[in-house]
Design a protein around this motif. Sequence first.
Motif, PDB file in Angstrom:
ATOM      1  N   ILE A  66       0.857  -1.188   0.000  1.00 41.06           N
ATOM      2  CA  ILE A  66       0.000   0.000   0.000  1.00 41.06           C
ATOM      3  C   ILE A  66       0.894   1.238   0.000  1.00 41.06           C
ATOM      4  O   ILE A  66       1.736   1.393   0.881  1.00 41.06           O
ATOM      5  N   SER A  67       0.693   2.104  -0.972  1.00 43.55           N
ATOM      6  CA  SER A  67       1.488   3.330  -1.011  1.00 43.55           C
ATOM      7  C   SER A  67       1.039   4.262   0.117  1.00 43.55           C
ATOM      8  O   SER A  67      -0.109   4.222   0.560  1.00 43.55           O
TER       9      SER A  67
ATOM     10  N   ASP B 219       0.336   7.365   0.160  1.00 46.11           N
ATOM     11  CA  ASP B 219      -0.781   8.251  -0.161  1.00 46.11           C
ATOM     12  C   ASP B 219      -2.129   7.531  -0.238  1.00 46.11           C
ATOM     13  O   ASP B 219      -3.169   8.172  -0.223  1.00 46.11           O
ATOM     14  N   GLN B 220      -2.126   6.215  -0.297  1.00 48.44           N
ATOM     15  CA  GLN B 220      -3.357   5.430  -0.340  1.00 48.44           C
ATOM     16  C   GLN B 220      -3.702   4.779   1.003  1.00 48.44           C
ATOM     17  O   GLN B 220      -4.764   4.184   1.149  1.00 48.44           O
TER      18      GLN B 220
ATOM     19  N   ARG C 138      -7.127   5.688   2.763  1.00 48.99           N
ATOM     20  CA  ARG C 138      -8.280   5.181   2.009  1.00 48.99           C
ATOM     21  C   ARG C 138      -8.417   3.673   2.177  1.00 48.99           C
ATOM     22  O   ARG C 138      -9.505   3.159   2.436  1.00 48.99           O
ATOM     23  N   VAL C 139      -7.307   2.962   2.037  1.00 49.15           N
ATOM     24  CA  VAL C 139      -7.330   1.503   2.178  1.00 49.15           C
ATOM     25  C   VAL C 139      -7.710   1.115   3.610  1.00 49.15           C
ATOM     26  O   VAL C 139      -8.506   0.201   3.821  1.00 49.15           O
TER      27      VAL C 139
END
Length: 82
Positions: free
Chosen positions: A9-10, A12-13, A16-17
Amino acid sequence: MNRTAVVQISEDQLDRVATGFIKAASGFSSQITITRDGHCINAKSLLGFLSLMRNHGEVELSAEGSDAGEALEALTALLENA
């Protein structure tokens, strides 16, 4: 029941994740945990999720309960397709 997921998972994500994962995990009645490097957290805990998912790599999902298999399948897919 156990399942291994490869997490990538990056940064910046991550928020959200995390939100989607916690919402999905909370929809199951099973007790679900995530383990990485000897640290084990409740998979329905946002702070716990954020603390374990900051780095890429493998995590182990464990579930106990009537919908454990369904929970592991859905949550593993969420992590690996994030």
